[in-house]
Design an enzyme around this catalytic site. Structure first.
Site, mmCIF file in Angstrom:
data_model
loop_
_atom_site.group_PDB
_atom_site.id
_atom_site.type_symbol
_atom_site.label_atom_id
_atom_site.label_comp_id
_atom_site.label_asym_id
_atom_site.label_seq_id
_atom_site.Cartn_x
_atom_site.Cartn_y
_atom_site.Cartn_z
ATOM 1 N N ASP A 139 9.011 30.565 -18.954
ATOM 2 C CA ASP A 139 10.025 29.891 -18.404
ATOM 3 C C ASP A 139 9.441 28.335 -17.605
ATOM 4 O O ASP A 139 9.718 27.373 -18.192
ATOM 5 C CB ASP A 139 10.586 29.946 -16.976
ATOM 6 C CG ASP A 139 9.518 30.883 -16.227
ATOM 7 O OD1 ASP A 139 8.380 31.320 -16.655
ATOM 8 O OD2 ASP A 139 9.971 31.342 -15.293
ATOM 9 N N ASP A 176 1.945 27.388 -14.516
ATOM 10 C CA ASP A 176 1.747 26.914 -13.632
ATOM 11 C C ASP A 176 0.184 26.936 -13.706
ATOM 12 O O ASP A 176 -0.196 26.175 -13.992
ATOM 13 C CB ASP A 176 2.397 28.078 -12.371
ATOM 14 C CG ASP A 176 1.762 26.879 -10.671
ATOM 15 O OD1 ASP A 176 1.401 26.041 -11.079
ATOM 16 O OD2 ASP A 176 2.382 27.671 -9.994
ATOM 17 N N LEU A 185 0.449 33.391 -19.298
ATOM 18 C CA LEU A 185 0.755 32.771 -20.499
ATOM 19 C C LEU A 185 -0.610 33.316 -21.002
ATOM 20 O O LEU A 185 -0.977 34.110 -22.602
ATOM 21 C CB LEU A 185 1.059 31.750 -21.093
ATOM 22 C CG LEU A 185 1.536 31.235 -21.992
ATOM 23 C CD1 LEU A 185 2.996 32.491 -22.671
ATOM 24 C CD2 LEU A 185 1.553 29.707 -22.388
ATOM 25 N N LYS A 227 2.916 22.717 -15.358
ATOM 26 C CA LYS A 227 2.806 22.073 -14.158
ATOM 27 C C LYS A 227 1.426 21.405 -14.287
ATOM 28 O O LYS A 227 0.374 22.543 -14.219
ATOM 29 C CB LYS A 227 3.268 23.046 -13.238
ATOM 30 C CG LYS A 227 4.247 22.875 -12.233
ATOM 31 C CD LYS A 227 4.333 23.840 -11.448
ATOM 32 C CE LYS A 227 5.939 24.839 -10.556
ATOM 33 N NZ LYS A 227 5.069 25.424 -9.565
HETATM 34 P P1 IMP Z 1 1.373 30.936 -13.476
HETATM 35 O O1 IMP Z 1 0.516 32.081 -14.516
HETATM 36 O O2 IMP Z 1 0.164 30.833 -12.715
HETATM 37 O O3 IMP Z 1 1.309 30.215 -15.729
HETATM 38 O O4 IMP Z 1 2.833 31.287 -13.297
HETATM 39 C C1 IMP Z 1 4.092 31.284 -14.122
HETATM 40 C C2 IMP Z 1 4.860 32.159 -13.378
HETATM 41 O O5 IMP Z 1 4.487 31.941 -12.341
HETATM 42 C C3 IMP Z 1 5.973 32.122 -14.151
HETATM 43 O O6 IMP Z 1 6.368 32.743 -14.596
HETATM 44 C C4 IMP Z 1 7.485 31.725 -12.968
HETATM 45 O O7 IMP Z 1 7.298 33.415 -12.798
HETATM 46 C C5 IMP Z 1 6.373 32.107 -11.622
HETATM 47 N N1 IMP Z 1 6.498 30.433 -11.072
HETATM 48 C C6 IMP Z 1 4.554 29.371 -11.052
HETATM 49 N N2 IMP Z 1 5.742 27.659 -10.591
HETATM 50 C C7 IMP Z 1 6.926 28.390 -10.692
HETATM 51 C C8 IMP Z 1 8.912 27.684 -10.184
HETATM 52 O O8 IMP Z 1 7.902 26.509 -9.718
HETATM 53 N N3 IMP Z 1 9.546 28.217 -10.181
HETATM 54 C C9 IMP Z 1 9.343 29.456 -10.414
HETATM 55 N N4 IMP Z 1 9.372 30.858 -10.442
HETATM 56 C C10 IMP Z 1 7.423 29.764 -10.734
#
Ligand code: IMP
Length: 179
Positions: free
Chosen positions: A103, A106, A111, A134
């Site tokens: 989805d 961030d 990933l 983001k």
């Molecule tokens: P990362 O590991 O920081 O890239 O975060 C990834 C996960 O954080 C995503 O798969 C989402 O489940 C959650 N996440 C990060 N930002 C958002 C947001 O703005 N809305 C909802 N879920 C988010």
């Protein structure tokens, strides 16, 4: 993190814009994988379930569907950015073309963890399809092969994404107002 009180998600990306972009991504993916046999669409739960449903039905190539679930460590027991596998893929991905469907990216840790872990299982290839990025929050270097939209550093909901399990089924991407 924003509070849900008095929240009214403001539309950031409309239902029509999402639909058009998913059409484009599906066309691009179908063209890139044409003639390569079946691909495994690997949806990352829970957030990618709607994107996976819409994308998979628009592809014109043979595909199978799998899911995986991960979560961040939030109890302070691990360094920030550590990711935990909650549910694994059911079948073997060895020798298969895998397209991870996520989805949002961030910080990028989720990933990055998934790509590393799945690579060790020797698939024929691994690519990534991500609806939202983001980019200014991303802390690790990542290749996103198919990207829907780049957004700012704000908390978004809808089209599968939640805030505290709320708003996943909004048809558009909305911003939850920070308090
Ligand atoms: P990362 O590991 O920081 O890239 O975060 C990834 C996960 O954080 C995503 O798969 C989402 O489940 C959650 N996440 C990060 N930002 C958002 C947001 O703005 N809305 C909802 N879920 C988010």
């Amino acid at each position: 993190m924003p509070s849900l009180e008095n929240h009214a998600p403001k539309i950031l990306i409309s239902e029509d814009d999402i639909s058009r972009r998913v059409d484009e991504l599906a066309a691009e993916i179908s063209a890139d994988y044409a003639g390569k046999g079946e691909i495994v669409l690997l949806g990352v739960l829970k957030g990618a379930f709607i994107l996976l449903a819409d994308l998979s039905r628009r592809l014109t190539i043979p595909r199978s569907i799998e899911f995986i679930a991960v979560s961040s460590y939030e109890d302070g027991s691990m360094p920030s950015g550590a990711v935990r596998l909650v549910m694994d893929v059911r079948g073997s991905i060895e020798g298969k073309h895998v397209l991870i469907v996520e989805d949002i990216v961030d910080t990028g840790h989720t990933l990055h963890y998934l790509i590393d872990m799945l690579k060790s299982r020797e698939p024929a290839s691994i690519r990534t399809c991500v609806l939202l990025h983001k980019e200014h929050s991303t802390e690790v270097e990542l290749d996103i092969d198919y990207l829907g939209f780049t957004i700012g550093d704000e908390w978004v909901v809808g089209y599968g994404l939640d805030y505290a399990e709320q708003d996943r089924t909004l048809p558009y991407i909305g911003v939850v107002k920070p308090q």
